[in-house]
Design an enzyme around this catalytic site. Structure first.
Site, PDB file in Angstrom:
ATOM      1  N   PHE A  11       4.639  25.549 -23.122  1.00  0.00           N
ATOM      2  CA  PHE A  11       4.187  25.407 -24.516  1.00  0.00           C
ATOM      3  C   PHE A  11       3.349  24.145 -24.700  1.00  0.00           C
ATOM      4  O   PHE A  11       2.162  24.213 -25.050  1.00  0.00           O
ATOM      5  CB  PHE A  11       5.429  25.414 -25.428  1.00  0.00           C
ATOM      6  CG  PHE A  11       5.181  24.884 -26.810  1.00  0.00           C
ATOM      7  CD1 PHE A  11       4.197  25.440 -27.619  1.00  0.00           C
ATOM      8  CD2 PHE A  11       5.945  23.837 -27.303  1.00  0.00           C
ATOM      9  CE1 PHE A  11       3.964  24.944 -28.905  1.00  0.00           C
ATOM     10  CE2 PHE A  11       5.735  23.344 -28.583  1.00  0.00           C
ATOM     11  CZ  PHE A  11       4.733  23.893 -29.375  1.00  0.00           C
ATOM     12  N   ASP A  31       4.025  24.461 -11.850  1.00  0.00           N
ATOM     13  CA  ASP A  31       4.892  25.121 -12.831  1.00  0.00           C
ATOM     14  C   ASP A  31       5.617  26.273 -12.136  1.00  0.00           C
ATOM     15  O   ASP A  31       5.010  26.986 -11.339  1.00  0.00           O
ATOM     16  CB  ASP A  31       4.020  25.665 -13.993  1.00  0.00           C
ATOM     17  CG  ASP A  31       4.815  25.843 -15.264  1.00  0.00           C
ATOM     18  OD1 ASP A  31       5.810  26.586 -15.231  1.00  0.00           O
ATOM     19  OD2 ASP A  31       4.462  25.238 -16.287  1.00  0.00           O
ATOM     20  N   THR A  35      10.223  29.148 -17.886  1.00  0.00           N
ATOM     21  CA  THR A  35      10.409  29.304 -19.337  1.00  0.00           C
ATOM     22  C   THR A  35       9.120  29.760 -20.031  1.00  0.00           C
ATOM     23  O   THR A  35       9.052  29.779 -21.242  1.00  0.00           O
ATOM     24  CB  THR A  35      10.868  27.970 -19.984  1.00  0.00           C
ATOM     25  OG1 THR A  35       9.807  27.030 -19.900  1.00  0.00           O
ATOM     26  CG2 THR A  35      12.110  27.413 -19.321  1.00  0.00           C
ATOM     27  N   TYR A 139      21.094  18.060 -19.925  1.00  0.00           N
ATOM     28  CA  TYR A 139      19.742  17.770 -20.397  1.00  0.00           C
ATOM     29  C   TYR A 139      19.602  16.319 -20.837  1.00  0.00           C
ATOM     30  O   TYR A 139      18.772  15.573 -20.318  1.00  0.00           O
ATOM     31  CB  TYR A 139      19.364  18.705 -21.558  1.00  0.00           C
ATOM     32  CG  TYR A 139      17.893  18.668 -21.879  1.00  0.00           C
ATOM     33  CD1 TYR A 139      16.978  19.379 -21.113  1.00  0.00           C
ATOM     34  CD2 TYR A 139      17.408  17.902 -22.935  1.00  0.00           C
ATOM     35  CE1 TYR A 139      15.623  19.335 -21.396  1.00  0.00           C
ATOM     36  CE2 TYR A 139      16.051  17.848 -23.223  1.00  0.00           C
ATOM     37  CZ  TYR A 139      15.159  18.571 -22.448  1.00  0.00           C
ATOM     38  OH  TYR A 139      13.820  18.519 -22.722  1.00  0.00           O
TER      39      TYR A 139
END
Ligand code: UDP
Length: 307
Positions: A11, A31, A35, A139
């Site tokens: 994104f 990448d 996701t 996270y």
């Protein structure tokens, strides 16, 4: 400039790549597409498909922008080991590439490093209130470790590192589906489809939302301004809003007849979050330009075209 972007198909990355390619930079993206749903990589970009934690490159880069992560809470709690590894080993790999290149690293940390902050809007000087072994720790603690490792490279090798902490960035291409869905894109999707708007808890928890164009502008400044070595910046908005008010706004703006459905609260969901952006204003000459109304309008339009 030669630029390596981890997570460049995601994104945030896809918008940054689009902006940098206009200036004719030589861009490599690493990448794993774990996701990615709505990616838009221009043809000129070199793509290395794989995990950042197992990426070894012999090339040199002027800039390394390290974005790769799994930032959606519902997603990362289902993949805690992978999340912790990419936010630790992945950062190590990106740092080694930067060190061998004698380049500049911009790291996208997270407002999650503040945990359930007691000071809101939160300044960079706040140390955080984080549960080291809680459900979100894969996270937030690994993002904190990344910051610690990056600052260690700065102190030991004098590496030019710059850390940003984004706060709830939204816009077109933000996933809305399954466990990847963040609140803005999910509510917009539900509103357009006429599905119930799912609020976790009573909706009184707050966030401050930043439109993706504002994030790109802050990131470009963090890359190219001189004398930011070893600096940390909040990249977010100070306009705190309740999740229930976000839901009402999206319902009204999209003309939806969806109903609001209250679900059990998410475990360890930070009750409040907003950015103190005094430092970014002063040192980057940056502040958000896009209002929530305008940003939501653009995002709703984009989702209407997709769905
Ligand atoms: N949220 C919600 N319904 C959803 C998704 C999220 O009420 O379907 C809430 C969530 O509990 C949190 C806020 O919206 O308080 C932001 O969630 P998000 O997943 O976007 O990211 P976070 O800021 O928690 O990392």
């Amino acid at each position: 400039m030669k630029i390596l972007i981890s997570g460049g198909a995601g994104f945030l990355g896809s918008f940054l790549v689009e902006s940098l390619i206009k200036e004719d930079h030589d861009i490599t993206v690493v990448d794993d597409f774990s996701t990615v749903k709505y990616h838009a990589l221009p043809e000129k970009v070199k793509l290395i498909k794989g995990k950042i934690e197992s990426t070894d490159l012999n090339e040199k880069f002027d800039y390394v922008v390290h974005l790769a992560a799994r930032p959606s809470p519902e997603d990362y709690i289902q993949h805690p080991v992978e999340t912790a590894m990419s936010n630790s080993m992945g950062t190590y790999k990106m740092l080694e590439i930067t060190r061998k290149s004698d380049g500049v690293m911009v790291y996208t940390s997270s407002s999650e490093v503040y945990g359930s902050a007691e000071i809101v809007p939160t300044p960079e000087t706040y140390w955080g209130k984080v549960n080291p072994n809680g459900i979100r720790s894969c996270y937030d603690e690994s993002k904190r470790f990344s910051e610690a490792l990056i600052m260690s490279y700065y102190r030991e090798y004098g590496l030019d590192v710059r850390i940003q902490r984004p706060f709830n960035v939204y816009g077109p291409r933000l996933r809305e589906d399954g466990s990847y869905g963040r609140v803005v894109s999910r509510f917009i999707y539900q509103a357009i489809k006429g599905e119930d708007i799912t609020i976790f808890g009573d909706g009184n928890q707050t966030r401050a939302f930043l439109y993706v164009d504002d994030w790109v502008n802050a990131t470009l400044k963090m890359m190219f301004l001189k004398s930011l070595k070893g600096e940390v910046f909040n990249v977010g908005s100070n306009k705190e809003m309740k999740i229930i008010d976000l839901a009402s706004m999206i319902l009204e703006m999209s003309g939806s007849t969806s109903k609001i459905k209250f679900l059990p609260p998410r475990p360890d969901d930070p009750p409040r979050r907003a950015a103190d952006i005094s430092k970014a204003r002063e040192k980057l000459g940056w502040e958000p330009k896009v209002s929530v109304e305008d940003g939501l309008k653009k995002t709703i339009e984009w989702f209407r075209e997709q769905l």
